[in-house]
Design an enzyme around this catalytic site. Sequence first.
Site, short mmCIF file in Angstrom:
data_model
loop_
_atom_site.label_atom_id
_atom_site.label_comp_id
_atom_site.label_asym_id
_atom_site.label_seq_id
_atom_site.Cartn_x
_atom_site.Cartn_y
_atom_site.Cartn_z
N SER A 104 -1.21 18.44 8.88
CA SER A 104 -2.01 19.02 9.20
C SER A 104 -2.37 19.42 10.39
CB SER A 104 -3.48 18.54 8.11
OG SER A 104 -2.99 16.97 8.32
N GLU A 143 -19.47 22.07 13.78
CA GLU A 143 -19.99 20.13 14.04
C GLU A 143 -17.99 19.83 14.09
OE1 GLU A 143 -19.57 21.94 11.33
OE2 GLU A 143 -17.91 20.88 10.82
N LYS A 175 -7.15 23.35 10.85
CA LYS A 175 -7.85 24.10 10.88
C LYS A 175 -8.55 25.79 11.69
CE LYS A 175 -10.00 20.18 9.97
NZ LYS A 175 -9.89 18.89 10.54
C1 LIG Z 1 -9.64 17.55 10.19
C2 LIG Z 1 -8.36 17.11 9.90
C3 LIG Z 1 -8.39 16.75 8.58
C4 LIG Z 1 -8.95 16.44 7.99
O1 LIG Z 1 -9.77 17.54 7.30
P1 LIG Z 1 -9.60 18.47 5.34
O2 LIG Z 1 -10.45 18.91 5.56
O3 LIG Z 1 -10.08 17.46 4.70
O4 LIG Z 1 -8.10 18.42 6.23
C5 LIG Z 1 -6.72 15.92 8.29
N1 LIG Z 1 -5.47 16.74 9.91
C6 LIG Z 1 -6.56 17.25 10.55
C7 LIG Z 1 -4.63 17.20 11.57
C8 LIG Z 1 -7.64 17.61 10.72
O5 LIG Z 1 -7.66 17.87 12.20
#
Ligand SMILES: *Cc1c(COP(=O)(O)O)cnc(C)c1O
Length: 402
Positions: free
Chosen positions: A386, A119, A97
């Site tokens: 992610s 948000e 993020k």
């Molecule tokens: C917010 C988040 C997601 C999902 O959001 P995307 O916009 O689809 O990437 C996935 N993994 C993590 C660790 C997150 O914080």
Amino acid sequence: MSNKSFQDYNQPDKGGHYGPYGGKFVPETLIPVLAELETVYRDALKDESFVREFDGLMKDYVGRPSPLYYAERLTKALGGPEIYLKREDLCHTGAHKINNALGQVLLAKRMGKKRIIAETGAGQHGVATATVAARFGMECVVYMGEVDMQRQALNVYRMRLMGTEVRPVTAGQRTLKEAVSEAIRDWVANSRTTHYILGSALGPHPFPMMVRDFQSCIGREARAQILEKTGCLPDLLVACVGGGSNSIGLFHPFIKDESVRMVGVEAGGRGFAIGEHAARFSGGRLGILQGNRSYVLQDENGQIALTHSISAGLDYAAVGPEHAFLNDIKRVEYERVSDDEALEGFKALSRLEGIIPALESSHAVGWALKAFPSLKKGSLAIINISGRGDKDIDQIRERLHV
Ligand SMILES: *Cc1c(COP(=O)(O)O)cnc(C)c1O
């Protein structure tokens, strides 16, 4: 566009449409605000000093490039493709993020806006936004559903430590959808002084495009890294899909490489009934939610459906418009992974590799556990991790009793 060639893939159009998806469905007062944002964004990309500042902070503040790691034991355990993990969990604040939050705070600075709002669902975007707001000395308010505040208490505290005000949202299901509505309401009232750092490849144009571009460092790096390590492009990319930012960031630089298969993994939750999951592509249909047209989970009357996922970051009724388009043209396949399967992914990565993934990322690993054993041995797969799992530990403890 034919399904066979993606060479001329070039989205969105001038109005921010991805085929029938995307666009700007917002109150009239936001139209000039979005237009200004797009102009400033396009100018910034051409401004060497902006690019230099962004690249410098990505390197020294965020910690990019994130590693591409060969997961030897997971590969052996599954017996299919050679598995590489793109380590967004190692970015500053623990998830991808921050890539987008950093890009957008620099745009806010360029526009002379001193107040930031955002948000957040899982809290990761809130933390990333609080972080860059602190870094640039800006006032910051983050809207968060009350239920998510409970699920993600650690992240709420982190935001407060950095000087951000976290405003609980008590409407409706008290999760991400309601938090987005509150943030939009604030923006409508305060857009002259305030920039809204939207956290995923969602919302009205130019957000889905901008967020994708800021996150595309994931795919650009992964491409260079796997070429360096193996001399080959990957055969398969796997990423979880909430709003769709980490996945589009990984996928986008590979869209024209037709040999690269791409799989987006949605939250299958507890089951197939409406309200039990957040799998927009198997249960949703064309609709408009919070600024753009896309696949939306809704009941037979078009009311936005309730959703469920073990991971707050995937728990949202709509998906980014570019994913809707990529699904239609069959460039990306979208699969669903249940809460239980995601927990299996969580356990496998923790025990086999010593990497504790976020519950969101665990969905991508969960799909690999199911699908990889029957895929070609020796082929190359990249799974996007992610984020890291620290924020989810309390929830995990309740479910796993380890
Ligand atoms: C917010 C988040 C997601 C999902 O959001 P995307 O916009 O689809 O990437 C996935 N993994 C993590 C660790 C997150 O914080």
